[in-house]
Design a protein around this motif. Structure first.
Motif, PDB file in Angstrom:
ATOM      1  N   UNK A  57       0.826  -1.211   0.000  1.00 30.76           N
ATOM      2  CA  UNK A  57       0.000   0.000   0.000  1.00 30.76           C
ATOM      3  C   UNK A  57       0.856   1.256   0.000  1.00 30.76           C
ATOM      4  N   UNK A  58       1.854   1.302   0.888  1.00 28.40           N
ATOM      5  CA  UNK A  58       2.727   2.476   0.964  1.00 28.40           C
ATOM      6  C   UNK A  58       3.534   2.633  -0.320  1.00 28.40           C
ATOM      7  N   UNK A  59       4.014   1.513  -0.858  1.00 24.97           N
ATOM      8  CA  UNK A  59       4.797   1.572  -2.094  1.00 24.97           C
ATOM      9  C   UNK A  59       3.952   2.103  -3.249  1.00 24.97           C
TER      10      UNK A  59
ATOM     11  N   UNK B  14       5.109   9.737  -9.613  1.00 27.87           N
ATOM     12  CA  UNK B  14       4.598   9.922 -10.974  1.00 27.87           C
ATOM     13  C   UNK B  14       3.972  11.297 -11.152  1.00 27.87           C
ATOM     14  N   UNK B  15       3.226  11.744 -10.156  1.00 26.72           N
ATOM     15  CA  UNK B  15       2.601  13.063 -10.218  1.00 26.72           C
ATOM     16  C   UNK B  15       3.658  14.165 -10.254  1.00 26.72           C
ATOM     17  N   UNK B  16       4.699  14.012  -9.476  1.00 23.81           N
ATOM     18  CA  UNK B  16       5.768  15.018  -9.461  1.00 23.81           C
ATOM     19  C   UNK B  16       6.472  15.086 -10.813  1.00 23.81           C
ATOM     20  N   UNK B  17       6.726  13.948 -11.396  1.00 25.22           N
ATOM     21  CA  UNK B  17       7.403  13.944 -12.693  1.00 25.22           C
ATOM     22  C   UNK B  17       6.557  14.645 -13.751  1.00 25.22           C
ATOM     23  N   UNK B  18       5.255  14.403 -13.731  1.00 23.02           N
ATOM     24  CA  UNK B  18       4.359  15.086 -14.668  1.00 23.02           C
ATOM     25  C   UNK B  18       4.378  16.586 -14.413  1.00 23.02           C
ATOM     26  N   UNK B  19       4.308  16.986 -13.144  1.00 23.51           N
ATOM     27  CA  UNK B  19       4.304  18.405 -12.780  1.00 23.51           C
ATOM     28  C   UNK B  19       5.551  19.117 -13.288  1.00 23.51           C
ATOM     29  N   UNK B  20       6.701  18.453 -13.188  1.00 27.06           N
ATOM     30  CA  UNK B  20       7.968  19.083 -13.569  1.00 27.06           C
ATOM     31  C   UNK B  20       8.358  18.825 -15.021  1.00 27.06           C
ATOM     32  N   UNK B  21       7.481  18.144 -15.776  1.00 26.82           N
ATOM     33  CA  UNK B  21       7.778  17.899 -17.185  1.00 26.82           C
ATOM     34  C   UNK B  21       8.922  16.927 -17.400  1.00 26.82           C
ATOM     35  N   UNK B  22       8.987  15.898 -16.535  1.00 23.29           N
ATOM     36  CA  UNK B  22      10.056  14.908 -16.608  1.00 23.29           C
ATOM     37  C   UNK B  22       9.507  13.545 -17.006  1.00 23.29           C
ATOM     38  N   UNK B  23      10.373  12.714 -17.537  1.00 19.66           N
ATOM     39  CA  UNK B  23       9.996  11.352 -17.898  1.00 19.66           C
ATOM     40  C   UNK B  23      11.146  10.419 -17.567  1.00 19.66           C
ATOM     41  N   UNK B  24      10.791   9.181 -17.246  1.00 15.18           N
ATOM     42  CA  UNK B  24      11.791   8.188 -16.849  1.00 15.18           C
ATOM     43  C   UNK B  24      12.172   7.266 -18.001  1.00 15.18           C
TER      44      UNK B  24
ATOM     45  N   UNK C 136      10.131  10.037  -4.172  1.00 16.40           N
ATOM     46  CA  UNK C 136       8.744   9.790  -3.784  1.00 16.40           C
ATOM     47  C   UNK C 136       8.508  10.094  -2.309  1.00 16.40           C
ATOM     48  N   UNK C 137       9.519  10.595  -1.614  1.00  8.87           N
ATOM     49  CA  UNK C 137       9.352  10.908  -0.198  1.00  8.87           C
ATOM     50  C   UNK C 137       8.212  11.896  -0.001  1.00  8.87           C
ATOM     51  N   UNK C 138       7.445  11.690   1.024  1.00 15.24           N
ATOM     52  CA  UNK C 138       6.295  12.558   1.280  1.00 15.24           C
ATOM     53  C   UNK C 138       6.718  14.003   1.525  1.00 15.24           C
ATOM     54  N   UNK C 139       7.766  14.201   2.303  1.00 14.42           N
ATOM     55  CA  UNK C 139       8.161  15.555   2.710  1.00 14.42           C
ATOM     56  C   UNK C 139       9.366  16.099   1.941  1.00 14.42           C
ATOM     57  N   UNK C 140       9.927  15.314   1.066  1.00 12.50           N
ATOM     58  CA  UNK C 140      11.117  15.743   0.334  1.00 12.50           C
ATOM     59  C   UNK C 140      11.016  15.281  -1.104  1.00 12.50           C
TER      60      UNK C 140
ATOM     61  N   UNK D 262      23.741  14.624 -12.913  1.00 15.26           N
ATOM     62  CA  UNK D 262      23.107  13.350 -13.217  1.00 15.26           C
ATOM     63  C   UNK D 262      21.717  13.362 -12.586  1.00 15.26           C
ATOM     64  N   UNK D 263      20.693  13.036 -13.375  1.00 15.85           N
ATOM     65  CA  UNK D 263      19.307  13.137 -12.916  1.00 15.85           C
ATOM     66  C   UNK D 263      18.671  11.763 -12.806  1.00 15.85           C
ATOM     67  N   UNK D 264      18.249  11.440 -11.577  1.00 15.09           N
ATOM     68  CA  UNK D 264      17.637  10.149 -11.295  1.00 15.09           C
ATOM     69  C   UNK D 264      16.307  10.351 -10.584  1.00 15.09           C
ATOM     70  N   UNK D 265      15.393   9.425 -10.814  1.00 10.92           N
ATOM     71  CA  UNK D 265      14.195   9.353  -9.980  1.00 10.92           C
ATOM     72  C   UNK D 265      14.408   8.256  -8.946  1.00 10.92           C
ATOM     73  N   UNK D 266      13.802   8.445  -7.772  1.00  5.44           N
ATOM     74  CA  UNK D 266      13.966   7.480  -6.691  1.00  5.44           C
ATOM     75  C   UNK D 266      12.604   7.153  -6.103  1.00  5.44           C
ATOM     76  N   UNK D 267      12.139   5.970  -6.444  1.00  8.58           N
ATOM     77  CA  UNK D 267      10.934   5.426  -5.808  1.00  8.58           C
ATOM     78  C   UNK D 267      11.405   4.821  -4.503  1.00  8.58           C
ATOM     79  N   UNK D 268      11.098   5.477  -3.409  1.00 10.02           N
ATOM     80  CA  UNK D 268      11.715   5.246  -2.110  1.00 10.02           C
ATOM     81  C   UNK D 268      11.887   3.779  -1.746  1.00 10.02           C
ATOM     82  N   UNK D 269      13.144   3.401  -1.570  1.00 12.37           N
ATOM     83  CA  UNK D 269      13.586   2.072  -1.139  1.00 12.37           C
ATOM     84  C   UNK D 269      13.184   0.959  -2.114  1.00 12.37           C
ATOM     85  N   UNK D 270      12.770   1.329  -3.326  1.00 14.73           N
ATOM     86  CA  UNK D 270      12.300   0.320  -4.268  1.00 14.73           C
ATOM     87  C   UNK D 270      13.076   0.336  -5.582  1.00 14.73           C
ATOM     88  N   UNK D 271      13.246   1.531  -6.201  1.00 12.63           N
ATOM     89  CA  UNK D 271      13.772   1.524  -7.568  1.00 12.63           C
ATOM     90  C   UNK D 271      14.305   2.900  -7.969  1.00 12.63           C
TER      91      UNK D 271
END
Length: 226
Positions: A69-71, A79-89, A175-179, A195-204
């Motif tokens: 559920x948390x993941x 995903x919402x943040x990436x859309x907001x900032x015009x980014x893609x993975x 994906x951190x809630x506060x960061x 270097x630009x990375x996305x980080x799905x917290x503790x997953x990927x």
């Protein structure tokens, strides 16, 4: 010549060859980076997200993997943040090497160089132990032995070592809630690249591009780096 002298000569020759190979590798890397400097678009990313505030980065090992559920909520938030900032993975394989694959893609535009990136990160951790051992809550040798294995998940300690080794500012959209944004800067150096990375917290981890600029997976020119 005695057997011990022959062994010493072989050892010396092996060390010299290893040193020469590392030097040749570094020259190759420099050439690739110079090429990428002319082609890359990460400056565009930097300008686009220059308004984001970053928190101070503290290297740490991986935490617990969140429950389903948390993941799921974390992934939706990212995903919402990436859309907001015009980014893609550019999606990395989920084989335990995703952080190193994402770094390799950002450095060389080829995730397949993840073994080379891991090798250089481990060398950085080994040779500059005092910079990192305080962040590792276990025997440092055991940590290095574990992290050396292909498929072992990278953490924020390896990200700091990568920033130091490649003179890079590593920018994480999380994906951190506060960061939502973390910058990892080289220790006592000015970064030469981003270097630009996305980080799905503790997953990927994935490699980031501006929307519409995500490259295809067509292999680029091969260099022998391993």
């Amino acid at each position: 010549m005695t057997e011990s002298q022959r062994d010493a000569n072989v050892s010396s020759s092996s060390s010299l060859n290893s040193s020469l190979q590392d030097t040749e590798d570094d020259h190759t890397i420099a050439s690739i980076l110079a090429e990428e400097e002319r082609l890359k678009t990460d400056r565009t990313l930097g300008k686009r997200l220059s308004h984001l505030s970053s928190i101070p980065h503290t290297p740490r090992i991986n935490g617990e993997i969140p429950d389903v559920n948390d993941a799921t909520l974390d992934h939706e938030r990212l995903s919402e943040r990436l859309v907001t900032y015009g980014l893609a993975e550019l999606q990395m394989e989920g084989d335990g090497n995703c952080q190193f694959r994402a770094l390799a893609d950002q450095l060389f535009r080829n995730p397949d160089y993840h073994k080379y990136v891991r090798k250089k990160v481990i060398k950085q951790l080994k040779h500059f132990k005092k910079l990192y051992e305080g962040y590792v809550p276990m025997e440092y040798k055991s940590y290095l032995k574990q992290m050396k294995k292909s498929g072992e998940w990278g953490d924020h300690v390896t990200l700091q070592a990568a920033a130091d080794r490649f003179d890079a500012k590593i920018c994480l959209v999380t994906s951190f809630r506060d960061t939502c944004y973390i910058e990892i800067l080289p220790t006592n150096k000015n970064p030469l690249r981003e270097l630009w990375l996305s980080f799905w917290s503790e997953v990927h981890y994935n490699s980031l591009y501006t929307s519409g600029d995500v490259p295809s997976r067509t292999p680029r020119k091969k260099y022998w780096l391993f």
